[in-house]
Write an enzyme that holds these catalytic residues in place. Structure first.
Site, PDB file in Angstrom:
ATOM      1  N   GLU A 301     -10.934 -12.953  -2.966  1.00  0.00           N
ATOM      2  CA  GLU A 301     -11.324 -11.978  -3.997  1.00  0.00           C
ATOM      3  C   GLU A 301     -10.106 -11.202  -4.500  1.00  0.00           C
ATOM      4  O   GLU A 301      -9.910 -10.049  -4.158  1.00  0.00           O
ATOM      5  CB  GLU A 301     -12.415 -11.038  -3.457  1.00  0.00           C
ATOM      6  N   PRO A 302      -9.300 -11.868  -5.338  1.00  0.00           N
ATOM      7  CA  PRO A 302      -8.138 -11.198  -5.906  1.00  0.00           C
ATOM      8  C   PRO A 302      -8.530 -10.140  -6.938  1.00  0.00           C
ATOM      9  O   PRO A 302      -9.491 -10.324  -7.688  1.00  0.00           O
ATOM     10  CB  PRO A 302      -7.384 -12.348  -6.587  1.00  0.00           C
ATOM     11  N   GLY A 303      -7.799  -9.046  -6.962  1.00  0.00           N
ATOM     12  CA  GLY A 303      -7.992  -8.019  -7.988  1.00  0.00           C
ATOM     13  C   GLY A 303      -6.727  -7.891  -8.812  1.00  0.00           C
ATOM     14  O   GLY A 303      -6.639  -8.353  -9.945  1.00  0.00           O
ATOM     15  N   TYR A 345       1.894   6.094  -3.947  1.00  0.00           N
ATOM     16  CA  TYR A 345       2.516   5.052  -3.114  1.00  0.00           C
ATOM     17  C   TYR A 345       4.017   4.910  -3.358  1.00  0.00           C
ATOM     18  O   TYR A 345       4.630   3.987  -2.825  1.00  0.00           O
ATOM     19  CB  TYR A 345       1.875   3.674  -3.394  1.00  0.00           C
ATOM     20  N   CYS A 372       0.657  19.481 -14.527  1.00  0.00           N
ATOM     21  CA  CYS A 372       1.315  20.697 -14.052  1.00  0.00           C
ATOM     22  C   CYS A 372       1.826  20.574 -12.629  1.00  0.00           C
ATOM     23  O   CYS A 372       1.480  21.399 -11.777  1.00  0.00           O
ATOM     24  CB  CYS A 372       0.346  21.858 -14.173  1.00  0.00           C
ATOM     25  N   GLU A 373       2.562  19.529 -12.354  1.00  0.00           N
ATOM     26  CA  GLU A 373       3.236  19.462 -11.057  1.00  0.00           C
ATOM     27  C   GLU A 373       4.413  18.513 -11.129  1.00  0.00           C
ATOM     28  O   GLU A 373       4.423  17.573 -11.936  1.00  0.00           O
ATOM     29  CB  GLU A 373       2.273  19.090  -9.937  1.00  0.00           C
ATOM     30  N   TYR A 402      -5.433  -0.808 -11.001  1.00  0.00           N
ATOM     31  CA  TYR A 402      -5.447   0.496 -10.320  1.00  0.00           C
ATOM     32  C   TYR A 402      -4.804   1.611 -11.157  1.00  0.00           C
ATOM     33  O   TYR A 402      -4.231   2.544 -10.614  1.00  0.00           O
ATOM     34  CB  TYR A 402      -4.774   0.385  -8.943  1.00  0.00           C
TER      35      TYR A 402
HETATM   36  N1  LLP Z   1     -11.126  -7.146  -1.298  1.00  0.00           N
HETATM   37  C1  LLP Z   1     -11.215  -6.004  -0.614  1.00  0.00           C
HETATM   38  C2  LLP Z   1     -12.192  -5.887   0.463  1.00  0.00           C
HETATM   39  C3  LLP Z   1     -10.368  -4.935  -0.926  1.00  0.00           C
HETATM   40  O1  LLP Z   1     -10.465  -3.808  -0.237  1.00  0.00           O
HETATM   41  C4  LLP Z   1      -9.440  -5.064  -1.985  1.00  0.00           C
HETATM   42  C5  LLP Z   1      -8.562  -3.959  -2.347  1.00  0.00           C
HETATM   43  C6  LLP Z   1      -9.400  -6.280  -2.689  1.00  0.00           C
HETATM   44  C7  LLP Z   1     -10.255  -7.312  -2.308  1.00  0.00           C
HETATM   45  C8  LLP Z   1      -8.465  -6.519  -3.837  1.00  0.00           C
HETATM   46  O2  LLP Z   1      -7.147  -6.402  -3.470  1.00  0.00           O
HETATM   47  P1  LLP Z   1      -5.980  -6.788  -4.506  1.00  0.00           P
HETATM   48  O3  LLP Z   1      -6.084  -8.274  -4.768  1.00  0.00           O
HETATM   49  O4  LLP Z   1      -6.194  -6.000  -5.731  1.00  0.00           O
HETATM   50  O5  LLP Z   1      -4.740  -6.411  -3.796  1.00  0.00           O
HETATM   51  N2  LLP Z   1      -5.041   1.465  -5.078  1.00  0.00           N
HETATM   52  C9  LLP Z   1      -4.085   0.582  -4.426  1.00  0.00           C
HETATM   53  C10 LLP Z   1      -4.710  -0.730  -4.021  1.00  0.00           C
HETATM   54  C11 LLP Z   1      -5.896  -0.566  -3.107  1.00  0.00           C
HETATM   55  C12 LLP Z   1      -6.554  -1.873  -2.765  1.00  0.00           C
HETATM   56  C13 LLP Z   1      -7.881  -1.653  -2.106  1.00  0.00           C
HETATM   57  N3  LLP Z   1      -8.582  -2.829  -1.772  1.00  0.00           N
HETATM   58  C14 LLP Z   1      -2.900   0.361  -5.366  1.00  0.00           C
HETATM   59  O6  LLP Z   1      -2.898   0.886  -6.467  1.00  0.00           O
HETATM   60  O7  LLP Z   1      -1.948  -0.336  -5.008  1.00  0.00           O
END
Ligand code: LLP
Length: 443
Positions: A301-303, A345, A372-373, A402
């Protein structure tokens, strides 16, 4: 004032923005501006204003197709990276399923046209209401994360709430922690033992959870899920993950094994990441080495890898402030409310001018927002063209993941719109917030 003479700081000559960091359909228009999806970005901002997230629709579709080619139909897009109705619809059109991790994400995915069975429902602390909604929608998979959740599911089964609209028992995956330390930021590591997510395989908690679910006849446990972290550059971490998961899959005769998301992307010059295809190949090779039966469905499950480099954010420069002997600050009309990743991060970004994407960037400045920071930094040590002036439109690439997803109304700043571009046209898929929106929830 112009930036050309007064900009101070290390004057390190830098080349133009690296084309590889830009969305796939990026091209130069006749007058040298940047075009994405056949749309001139300078013209676009005249019509939609700034700040704005611009997504290359062809790029999004290409990455979805790559994921489907690598993992098969139904590989899930992790909607937390970027979700709106149009994105949900696009991923579904491209034969992906959708990973949703809250009732809110589930609602937007359904509103975007997903069917319940196309959803994988995650969350380390799902409420009974969310579980009822998920069961009511007939979600394809619920990823069970805790013993409390198992108790909630048991109570819902006893109350007769587990009868799915699909004519089958609701299907479950069990989320496990394989004990893998991925090389990434501490906040986005999730595979290690010390985590709020899932059940530890090593401690025996995962086996105990399987046992607890086995007498829940109303629900069907079909597989295992793990997610070791995010923004991971080395496929070796996924190889380790597979090696840890496969014995558990075999032992329990599961029919599904999901490796989660986490594939990294390059944000700045000098970074390189495996493609989705290379990632899928590494995962499949590791699975066969570890002896995963070919009948087991191996999925992911890529995001970020789907959406990050599909977008740029466009801002307008409002002030340029030179601090003699210190540095130059270039401030734009957004900031940590549309991109909190640098402050959260320490993430790096680059910046360039879409009116001149081939311009060299010899001047050093700190690119900041309007909040404001002092932590409101978009690029700590940006390199910019020397003729940058107040009023210029400035772009930061690789903001598709994100950014909008984690955007806020801090300082009561209005969230930017989201625009999809393709085939020479643009469409506003999320409009700019208004002051009326800002006050909508107030008594
Ligand atoms: N599956 C699960 C269960 C997850 O918790 C996540 C991300 C993904 C898939 C997707 O991961 P990806 O392919 O996008 O890396 N806010 C942070 C990233 C937090 C990711 C949380 N979980 C940032 O901006 O780097």
């Amino acid at each position: 004032m112009t930036a050309s003479q007064p900009l101070s700081g290390a004057s390190v000559p830098e080349g133009p923005i690296l084309w590889d960091l830009l969305p796939d359909t990026s091209a130069l228009s006749g007058d040298g501006h940047l075009n994405i999806g056949g749309v001139d970005l300078m013209q676009l901002v005249e019509e939609v204003g700034t700040p704005v997230f611009v997504y290359d629709e062809d790029h999004l579709r290409d990455r979805c197709r790559e994921a489907v080619a690598g993992f098969g139909t139904g590989v899930a897009y992790a909607t937390k990276a970027f979700l709106c109705k149009a994105m949900a619809a696009l991923a579904i059109e491209e034969n992906m399923a959708l990973d949703v991790s809250t009732g809110g994400e589930m609602a937007v995915a359904l509103a975007g046209g997903a069917r319940g069975e196309q959803l994988v429902f995650h969350g380390n602390n799902k409420s009974s209401e969310e579980l009822v909604a998920a069961l009511g929608a007939g979600v394809g998979r619920i990823v069970v994360d805790s013993f409390d959740e198992i108790s909630r599911l048991r109570a819902l089964a006893a109350a007769g709430l587990t009868s799915s609209p699909a004519s089958r028992r609701p299907r479950l995956l069990i989320r496990v922690t394989p004990g893998i330390e991925a090389h990434t930021h501490e906040y986005v590591k999730t595979g290690q033992e010390d985590t709020k997510f899932g059940f530890s395989v090593a401690s025996g908690a995962a086996a105990e959870a399987v046992k607890a679910l086995s007498d829940l006849a109303e629900l069907e446990l079909i597989g295992v899920h793990a997610h070791i972290g995010s923004q991971i550059f080395e496929t070796s971490a996924f190889v380790e993950e597979i090696a840890a998961l496969v014995p558990f899959v075999i032992e329990n005769r599961f029919s599904e094994c999901c490796v989660g998301g986490g594939l990294g992307v390059a944000y700045v010059e000098g970074e390189t990441a495996p493609s989705i295809t290379q990632w899928a190949q590494a995962v499949h090779a590791a699975a066969s080495t570890a002896g995963l039966p070919p009948t087991v469905r191996l999925t992911a499950e890529p995001g970020r890898a789907i959406v990050a480099s599909a977008a740029v954010t466009l801002y307008r420069v409002g002030t340029i402030k030179k601090l003699p002997g210190l540095r130059c600050y270039v401030a734009v009309d957004g900031g940590m409310s549309d991109n909190p990743r640098p402050v959260l991060y320490g993430s790096g970004y680059e910046a360039f001018l879409p009116r001149a994407p081939l311009a060299t960037r010899p001047f050093a400045a700190r690119l900041v927002g309007k909040h404001c920071e002092s932590g409101d930094v978009i690029v700590d040590d940006a390199r910019l063209p020397s003729d940058l002036v107040v009023g210029d439109v400035l772009a930061t690439p690789v903001t598709g993941a994100y950014g909008f997803a984690m955007s806020s109304n801090y300082n009561r700043v209005l969230r930017p719109p989201v625009v999809f571009v393709s085939g020479g046209r643009y469409r506003i898929v999320v409009r700019r917030e208004t002051v009326t929106d800002l006050l909508a929830c107030e008594a």
